[in-house]
Design a protein around this motif. Structure first.
Motif, PDB file in Angstrom:
ATOM      1  N   GLY A 252       0.813  -1.210   0.000  1.00  0.00           N
ATOM      2  CA  GLY A 252       0.000   0.000   0.000  1.00  0.00           C
ATOM      3  C   GLY A 252       0.845   1.257   0.000  1.00  0.00           C
ATOM      4  O   GLY A 252       0.565   2.220  -0.728  1.00  0.00           O
ATOM      5  N   ALA A 253       1.906   1.283   0.825  1.00  0.00           N
ATOM      6  CA  ALA A 253       2.776   2.458   0.879  1.00  0.00           C
ATOM      7  C   ALA A 253       3.446   2.702  -0.473  1.00  0.00           C
ATOM      8  O   ALA A 253       3.546   3.848  -0.950  1.00  0.00           O
ATOM      9  CB  ALA A 253       3.827   2.269   1.974  1.00  0.00           C
ATOM     10  N   LEU A 254       3.889   1.634  -1.119  1.00  0.00           N
ATOM     11  CA  LEU A 254       4.532   1.784  -2.426  1.00  0.00           C
ATOM     12  C   LEU A 254       3.527   2.173  -3.502  1.00  0.00           C
ATOM     13  O   LEU A 254       3.885   2.863  -4.472  1.00  0.00           O
ATOM     14  CB  LEU A 254       5.239   0.483  -2.801  1.00  0.00           C
ATOM     15  N   THR A 255       2.276   1.749  -3.362  1.00  0.00           N
ATOM     16  CA  THR A 255       1.242   2.177  -4.305  1.00  0.00           C
ATOM     17  C   THR A 255       1.077   3.689  -4.283  1.00  0.00           C
ATOM     18  O   THR A 255       0.985   4.344  -5.339  1.00  0.00           O
ATOM     19  CB  THR A 255      -0.098   1.495  -3.973  1.00  0.00           C
ATOM     20  N   VAL A 256       1.037   4.287  -3.094  1.00  0.00           N
ATOM     21  CA  VAL A 256       0.921   5.741  -2.992  1.00  0.00           C
ATOM     22  C   VAL A 256       2.150   6.410  -3.607  1.00  0.00           C
ATOM     23  O   VAL A 256       2.042   7.420  -4.310  1.00  0.00           O
ATOM     24  CB  VAL A 256       0.744   6.175  -1.525  1.00  0.00           C
ATOM     25  N   MET A 257       3.322   5.843  -3.373  1.00  0.00           N
ATOM     26  CA  MET A 257       4.544   6.412  -3.947  1.00  0.00           C
ATOM     27  C   MET A 257       4.480   6.417  -5.473  1.00  0.00           C
ATOM     28  O   MET A 257       4.824   7.420  -6.128  1.00  0.00           O
ATOM     29  CB  MET A 257       5.766   5.624  -3.476  1.00  0.00           C
ATOM     30  N   VAL A 258       4.025   5.309  -6.062  1.00  0.00           N
ATOM     31  CA  VAL A 258       3.936   5.233  -7.524  1.00  0.00           C
ATOM     32  C   VAL A 258       2.912   6.235  -8.051  1.00  0.00           C
ATOM     33  O   VAL A 258       3.139   6.884  -9.089  1.00  0.00           O
ATOM     34  CB  VAL A 258       3.589   3.799  -7.968  1.00  0.00           C
ATOM     35  N   PHE A 391       0.524   6.271   6.452  1.00  0.00           N
ATOM     36  CA  PHE A 391       1.960   6.354   6.714  1.00  0.00           C
ATOM     37  C   PHE A 391       2.674   7.072   5.573  1.00  0.00           C
ATOM     38  O   PHE A 391       3.524   7.947   5.798  1.00  0.00           O
ATOM     39  CB  PHE A 391       2.523   4.949   6.886  1.00  0.00           C
ATOM     40  N   ALA A 392       2.334   6.713   4.331  1.00  0.00           N
ATOM     41  CA  ALA A 392       2.959   7.359   3.176  1.00  0.00           C
ATOM     42  C   ALA A 392       2.654   8.855   3.145  1.00  0.00           C
ATOM     43  O   ALA A 392       3.496   9.662   2.753  1.00  0.00           O
ATOM     44  CB  ALA A 392       2.494   6.696   1.886  1.00  0.00           C
ATOM     45  N   ALA A 393       1.443   9.231   3.573  1.00  0.00           N
ATOM     46  CA  ALA A 393       1.077  10.646   3.595  1.00  0.00           C
ATOM     47  C   ALA A 393       1.971  11.437   4.534  1.00  0.00           C
ATOM     48  O   ALA A 393       2.225  12.630   4.307  1.00  0.00           O
ATOM     49  CB  ALA A 393      -0.386  10.802   4.019  1.00  0.00           C
ATOM     50  N   LEU A 394       2.466  10.801   5.572  1.00  0.00           N
ATOM     51  CA  LEU A 394       3.326  11.486   6.536  1.00  0.00           C
ATOM     52  C   LEU A 394       4.765  11.613   6.052  1.00  0.00           C
ATOM     53  O   LEU A 394       5.461  12.566   6.412  1.00  0.00           O
ATOM     54  CB  LEU A 394       3.322  10.730   7.871  1.00  0.00           C
ATOM     55  N   ILE A 395       5.216  10.675   5.241  1.00  0.00           N
ATOM     56  CA  ILE A 395       6.646  10.593   4.924  1.00  0.00           C
ATOM     57  C   ILE A 395       6.993  11.028   3.500  1.00  0.00           C
ATOM     58  O   ILE A 395       8.119  11.443   3.234  1.00  0.00           O
ATOM     59  CB  ILE A 395       7.156   9.153   5.196  1.00  0.00           C
TER      60      ILE A 395
END
Length: 448
Positions: A252-258, A391-395
């Motif tokens: 999920g975190a990598l999906t947001v990054m992509v 988590f991705a939104a924070l980092i």
């Protein structure tokens, strides 16, 4: 060939064909609608997409599955199931039309998210109903085959709907609102297809004694608690589920990054819908989704052989270890080619671990608790994905390039490999534990 033969046998059953048509239209509409929402949140020129906005969108799309799913059966046993398919799809068509109006009018985001949340909440009832009524249109001898083929066909329809949405938006320069309206039209078609099924055909049986609604809801909550207690006593299953939750978090975190890379790093800030740079970003996002899906398919082909030789637990270790090594090697470049290759690798690793986890749970949990445990599994699966988006939104920075996120995800994958690599006392490893025909679990067509 065996799959094609089984499908041809099922298609001779008139009511199965009609129910399958409802599923295909409904889930293709889901694919269109979800891609339209993602495009609006991430690629609209008037919006500066952020990881927080993407996290909000993922919460809207996934949380209804987690919160409503276990209780859907309470209502399916009380309401006419044909009417659920009819009015559920009609309601989604209206709500999708409302979403399109909100996009055009540019009203506050909370109204847009409330509309989208309503569509996905109704979706939980429709998908649960489609699975619950299969025994009413297929005889017992063919039920296992129908349970395997029908949801798989629905998943393919959702993927095709998403691809159609990408093509419509890219080829014709259509607005997000127009693509949402395409989804609304497909929902309406699914409602009309439901009218071809007799109202009494799908149940529930009239006159059957049922507990009151409040008692049924509270009873469901107690049963889920009992399932959680049973799971805590089954160490192999609880460990596999914890590992799967962490791997889903990473995915999920990598999906947001992509998504952020496609919007900014690979498109260019401020690009409009007709600009080549934005079209390139949308095309790359579509390619990433396709490659990830190809990874799922590769895992479905490879896992029966690999887990049969290694055992399900060691196959989870292999998947997590491969992801721990290849994810930073490919992802830290932040270039389209290597990141798209990572999408395939991580799709295969995540799905391979999931198939093995399904098998561990099925083989170690008592049959009397299996349905409740898989309901909890669904909740964990979706909540982990939403938590990862938060988590991705924070980092993540606005352009999506974050070595810190890539590093944290690699460490989590490595920790999963190490933890699962240690067999606990009394936890044997049975070879050949994955069959070529994996069982369906609650969660239906949104599951990979």
């Amino acid at each position: 060939m065996a799959v094609a033969r089984d499908l041809l046998v099922l298609l001779r059953l008139r009511d199965f064909r009609r129910l399958l048509a409802v599923r295909l239209l409904s889930q293709s509409a889901d694919g269109v609608y979800q891609v339209a929402l993602a495009a609006y949140v991430v690629f609209s020129p008037e919006r500066q997409a952020s990881p927080a906005a993407i996290a909000s969108a993922m919460a809207v799309l996934l949380l209804p599955y987690s919160l409503i799913g276990p209780f859907a059966g309470v209502f399916l046993d009380r309401w006419s199931r044909r009417q659920i398919l009819l009015y559920g799809n009609l309601l989604r068509a209206v709500l999708a039309g409302l979403t399109a109006l909100l996009i055009v009018a540019g009203l506050p985001d909370w109204l847009f998210y409330a509309s989208a949340l309503s569509v996905t909440a109704v979706n939980r009832f429709v998908l649960a109903c489609l699975s619950a009524v299969l025994p009413r249109v297929v005889d017992e001898e063919r039920l296992v085959t129908a349970n395997s083929l029908s949801p798989t066909a629905g998943t393919l329809a959702a993927t095709a709907g998403g691809g159609l949405a990408f093509m419509v938006r890219l080829a014709g320069g259509s607005s997000d609102a127009a693509v949402v309206l395409l989804g609304a039209a497909l929902y309406l078609s699914a409602a009309l297809a439901a009218l071809r099924l007799a109202r009494e055909l799908l149940g529930p049986e009239p006159g059957r004694q049922r507990p009151g609604l409040r008692a049924a809801v509270s009873g469901t909550a107690r049963e889920l608690a009992a399932g959680l207690a049973h799971l805590a006593e089954r160490r192999p299953a609880s460990r596999a589920l914890a590992a799967m939750g962490l791997m889903r978090f990473c995915y999920g975190a990598l999906t947001v990054m992509v998504l952020m890379l496609c919007r900014y790093a690979w498109s260019g800030p401020g690009a409009g819908p007709g600009d080549a740079s934005t079209s390139d970003g949308m095309a790359l996002l579509g390619l990433a989704v396709t490659l990830s899906g190809a990874g799922f398919f590769a895992a479905a082909v490879l896992t029966p052989w690999a887990a049969g030789r290694l055992g399900p637990r060691r196959w989870i270790v292999a998947c997590a270890a491969a992801a721990a090594v290849l994810e930073p090697a490919l992802g830290l470049t932040f270039a389209p080619g290597p990141v798209l290759a990572a999408a395939f690798v991580l799709g295969a690793a995540t799905q391979g671990a999931k198939i093995a986890t399904d098998t561990v749970v099925q083989s170690t949990v008592d049959d009397a608790y299996r349905g409740r445990v898989f309901s909890l599994y669904d909740m964990l699966f979706n909540i982990a994905f939403v938590a990862a988006a938060g988590f991705a939104a924070l980092i993540l920075p606005p352009d999506g390039r974050s070595a810190a996120l890539v590093g944290v995800v690699a460490l989590v994958y490595a920790a999963v490999a190490v933890a699962m690599g240690r067999p606990h006392h009394g936890e044997g490893e049975r070879r050949g534990g994955v069959s070529r025909e994996t069982r369906r679990t609650p969660g239906d067509g949104t599951r990979e």
